[in-house]
Design an enzyme around this catalytic site. Structure first.
Site, PDB file in Angstrom:
ATOM      1  N   GLU A 188       0.810  -1.217   0.000  1.00 56.98           N
ATOM      2  CA  GLU A 188       0.000   0.000   0.000  1.00 56.98           C
ATOM      3  C   GLU A 188       0.837   1.258   0.000  1.00 56.98           C
ATOM      4  O   GLU A 188       1.860   1.326   0.672  1.00 56.98           O
ATOM      5  CB  GLU A 188      -0.817   0.040   1.308  1.00 56.98           C
ATOM      6  CG  GLU A 188      -2.213  -0.500   1.170  1.00 56.98           C
ATOM      7  CD  GLU A 188      -2.969  -0.387   2.497  1.00 56.98           C
ATOM      8  OE1 GLU A 188      -3.343  -1.431   3.028  1.00 56.98           O
ATOM      9  OE2 GLU A 188      -3.171   0.737   2.988  1.00 56.98           O
TER      10      GLU A 188
ATOM     11  N   CYS B 153       3.396   8.297   1.059  1.00 50.58           N
ATOM     12  CA  CYS B 153       3.667   7.432   2.202  1.00 50.58           C
ATOM     13  C   CYS B 153       3.877   6.029   1.645  1.00 50.58           C
ATOM     14  O   CYS B 153       2.991   5.485   0.991  1.00 50.58           O
ATOM     15  CB  CYS B 153       2.460   7.477   3.142  1.00 50.58           C
ATOM     16  SG  CYS B 153       2.556   6.291   4.483  1.00 50.58           S
TER      17      CYS B 153
ATOM     18  N   CYS C 127       2.349  -4.062  16.984  1.00 49.60           N
ATOM     19  CA  CYS C 127       1.655  -2.996  17.724  1.00 49.60           C
ATOM     20  C   CYS C 127       0.142  -3.282  17.730  1.00 49.60           C
ATOM     21  O   CYS C 127      -0.432  -3.567  16.688  1.00 49.60           O
ATOM     22  CB  CYS C 127       1.932  -1.636  17.083  1.00 49.60           C
ATOM     23  SG  CYS C 127       3.684  -1.218  17.055  1.00 49.60           S
TER      24      CYS C 127
ATOM     25  N   CYS D 226      -3.650   2.711   7.615  1.00 45.55           N
ATOM     26  CA  CYS D 226      -2.541   2.000   6.997  1.00 45.55           C
ATOM     27  C   CYS D 226      -2.689   0.491   7.136  1.00 45.55           C
ATOM     28  O   CYS D 226      -2.850  -0.017   8.224  1.00 45.55           O
ATOM     29  CB  CYS D 226      -1.266   2.416   7.714  1.00 45.55           C
ATOM     30  SG  CYS D 226      -0.122   3.107   6.600  1.00 45.55           S
TER      31      CYS D 226
ATOM     32  N   CYS E 177       4.156  -6.969   8.625  1.00 44.74           N
ATOM     33  CA  CYS E 177       5.011  -6.392   9.664  1.00 44.74           C
ATOM     34  C   CYS E 177       5.064  -7.353  10.839  1.00 44.74           C
ATOM     35  O   CYS E 177       4.107  -8.063  11.107  1.00 44.74           O
ATOM     36  CB  CYS E 177       4.435  -5.043  10.111  1.00 44.74           C
ATOM     37  SG  CYS E 177       5.463  -4.174  11.312  1.00 44.74           S
TER      38      CYS E 177
ATOM     39  N   CYS F  56      -2.416  -1.362  15.353  1.00 48.03           N
ATOM     40  CA  CYS F  56      -2.042  -1.184  13.948  1.00 48.03           C
ATOM     41  C   CYS F  56      -2.543  -2.310  13.051  1.00 48.03           C
ATOM     42  O   CYS F  56      -2.323  -3.491  13.339  1.00 48.03           O
ATOM     43  CB  CYS F  56      -0.524  -1.072  13.859  1.00 48.03           C
ATOM     44  SG  CYS F  56       0.063  -0.834  12.181  1.00 48.03           S
TER      45      CYS F  56
HETATM   46  N1  SAH Z   1       6.787   0.777  11.660  1.00 44.46           N
HETATM   47  C1  SAH Z   1       6.946   2.178  11.612  1.00 44.46           C
HETATM   48  C2  SAH Z   1       6.235   2.847  10.453  1.00 44.46           C
HETATM   49  C3  SAH Z   1       4.860   2.382  10.067  1.00 44.46           C
HETATM   50  S1  SAH Z   1       3.435   2.925  10.907  1.00 44.46           S
HETATM   51  C4  SAH Z   1       6.503   2.795  12.934  1.00 44.46           C
HETATM   52  O1  SAH Z   1       6.033   2.076  13.779  1.00 44.46           O
HETATM   53  O2  SAH Z   1       6.703   3.986  13.126  1.00 44.46           O
HETATM   54  C5  SAH Z   1       3.282   4.637  10.700  1.00 44.46           C
HETATM   55  C6  SAH Z   1       2.685   5.327  11.911  1.00 44.46           C
HETATM   56  O3  SAH Z   1       1.283   5.037  12.060  1.00 44.46           O
HETATM   57  C7  SAH Z   1       3.332   4.905  13.220  1.00 44.46           C
HETATM   58  O4  SAH Z   1       3.520   6.025  14.028  1.00 44.46           O
HETATM   59  C8  SAH Z   1       2.283   3.989  13.807  1.00 44.46           C
HETATM   60  O5  SAH Z   1       2.436   3.826  15.181  1.00 44.46           O
HETATM   61  C9  SAH Z   1       1.014   4.707  13.406  1.00 44.46           C
HETATM   62  N2  SAH Z   1      -0.197   3.917  13.492  1.00 44.46           N
HETATM   63  C10 SAH Z   1      -0.379   2.628  13.230  1.00 44.46           C
HETATM   64  N3  SAH Z   1      -1.654   2.260  13.432  1.00 44.46           N
HETATM   65  C11 SAH Z   1      -2.298   3.370  13.820  1.00 44.46           C
HETATM   66  C12 SAH Z   1      -3.653   3.655  14.190  1.00 44.46           C
HETATM   67  N4  SAH Z   1      -4.583   2.702  14.197  1.00 44.46           N
HETATM   68  N5  SAH Z   1      -3.959   4.924  14.538  1.00 44.46           N
HETATM   69  C13 SAH Z   1      -3.019   5.897  14.529  1.00 44.46           C
HETATM   70  N6  SAH Z   1      -1.740   5.697  14.197  1.00 44.46           N
HETATM   71  C14 SAH Z   1      -1.379   4.443  13.859  1.00 44.46           C
END
Ligand code: SAH
Length: 345
Positions: free
Chosen positions: A95, A108, A119, A336, A115, A122
């Site tokens: 994506e 982006c 988290c 994302c 991944c 996410c």
């Molecule tokens: N792995 C990297 C980059 C990918 S995620 C990282 O963790 O930074 C990009 C951003 O989106 C990160 O800050 C992540 O924590 C955030 N993110 C992921 N899921 C999210 C959600 N449901 N709501 C808000 N931010 C989110």
């Protein structure tokens, strides 16, 4: 046969030179081919019109040009944000999102297929990890979007699917490729890399002195809360993370950007804001507050608007630079990783 072919768009200028030398080609061919691949961004050797037919055949036999196909494309009617789901030759999906700001377009992009950081909020992590993306697969997201939109995209954020520092070598190669003046020539000043906090790799990145912006996904002011949402914090506690961020800012003189997604009742209290401010005191940094994007797999809810602004005020009051991120493309929202996930189902 494809397996033995060279991934030509992953090669640096010097590596391309060595490869073409193997084919007994003169040096000036390196500039020509690199220009076709990274400046004109063609998708086939036959488009390289200043090469002889024989040379094109030779290249076709020995190498391939990574090209993504648009599987789905969503365009926001509100702000023109474009979301792409690309399919890769091996059937993988990735994506990318193109956003329009006052300073121009920003893309982006993803760095891994899936991944493994886990988290809890996410969507990217829910379907698991498949593999790292190659440098050409990472850069082709930019090229494919530019071809489709017919215009140059001047800014890149590595904030799509995947953890860029978990795919360190390929991401670094990508950064060198995309900023090569003989190719795409995009200044790393216009690139942000986002990480969930791989401390040893942040140290390594600082030493590369690339001039890019580092974004760190913090999302909590302490380990107690962070351990619940971000498993990486079990490996690298917040104190070590903040320390490495300080080293990074000192070494590079670049301001660190901290991402903080506000989740109602979990990390959005005044006490959390105070604790966060305490941790970041005296540091060259900026806090980006984001209402958490609600995904199907979790029960997390966005903090109320008033709570978000109160949290921001509290940080500002403590002297911490903080802004609330504008949400783009809400009508095609899909946080994302959600588009890919829907498609996989
Ligand atoms: N792995 C990297 C980059 C990918 S995620 C990282 O963790 O930074 C990009 C951003 O989106 C990160 O800050 C992540 O924590 C955030 N993110 C992921 N899921 C999210 C959600 N449901 N709501 C808000 N931010 C989110």
């Amino acid at each position: 046969m494809t397996a033995q072919k060279i991934d030509i768009k992953s090669l640096s200028f010097e590596e391309l030179g060595a490869f073409l030398h193997e084919l007994s080609l003169p040096r000036f061919r390196t500039s020509q081919v690199f220009d076709w691949l990274h400046q004109k961004q063609v998708t086939s050797f036959t488009e390289m019109t200043n090469l002889s037919k024989k040379l094109i055949e030779q290249l076709d036999e020995r190498a391939y040009i990574t090209t993504h196909t648009i599987q789905r494309k969503l365009v926001s009617k509100i702000d023109g944000t474009v979301k792409y789901l690309f399919s890769l030759p091996d059937g993988s999906l990735c994506e990318s999102v193109v956003m329009t700001y006052q300073h121009g377009k920003s893309i982006c992009i993803s760095t891994q297929i899936g991944c493994r950081m886990g988290c809890s909020f996410c969507a990217s992590t829910k379907a698991g990890f498949v593999r790292h993306m190659t440098p050409s697969e990472i850069i082709e997201q930019l090229y494919a979007a530019q071809r489709d939109l017919g215009e140059r995209i001047g800014h890149i954020v590595l904030m799509g699917i995947g953890e860029p520092l978990d795919n360190y070598d390929n991401v670094l190669k990508f950064l060198h490729l995309v900023s090569d003046e003989r190719g795409a020539n995009l200044s790393l000043r216009h690139v942000s890399l986002s990480t969930c906090g791989l401390v040893d790799r942040i140290d390594k990145l600082a030493d590369e002195q690339l001039g890019l912006t580092l974004s760190v996904s913090l999302h909590a002011p302490n380990d107690r809360i962070r351990n619940q949402t971000m498993p990486i914090s079990l490996k690298w506690p917040i104190e070590e993370l903040i320390d490495v961020c300080k080293r990074y800012a000192e070494k590079t003189s670049r301001r660190i950007s901290f991402e903080y997604a506000l989740i109602a009742g979990l990390n959005d209290s005044d006490a959390c804001a105070d604790e966060l401010a305490q941790r970041l005191r005296g540091m060259l940094c900026h806090v980006n507050l984001i209402p958490v994007n609600e995904i199907r797999e979790t029960t997390y809810r966005k903090s109320q608007k008033e709570r978000i602004y109160a949290f921001q005020q509290r940080l500002l009051h403590h002297g911490i630079n903080a802004t609330v991120r504008r949400t783009l493309g809400v009508d095609i929202s899909a946080a994302c990783g959600q588009l890919r996930r829907e498609q996989l189902k």
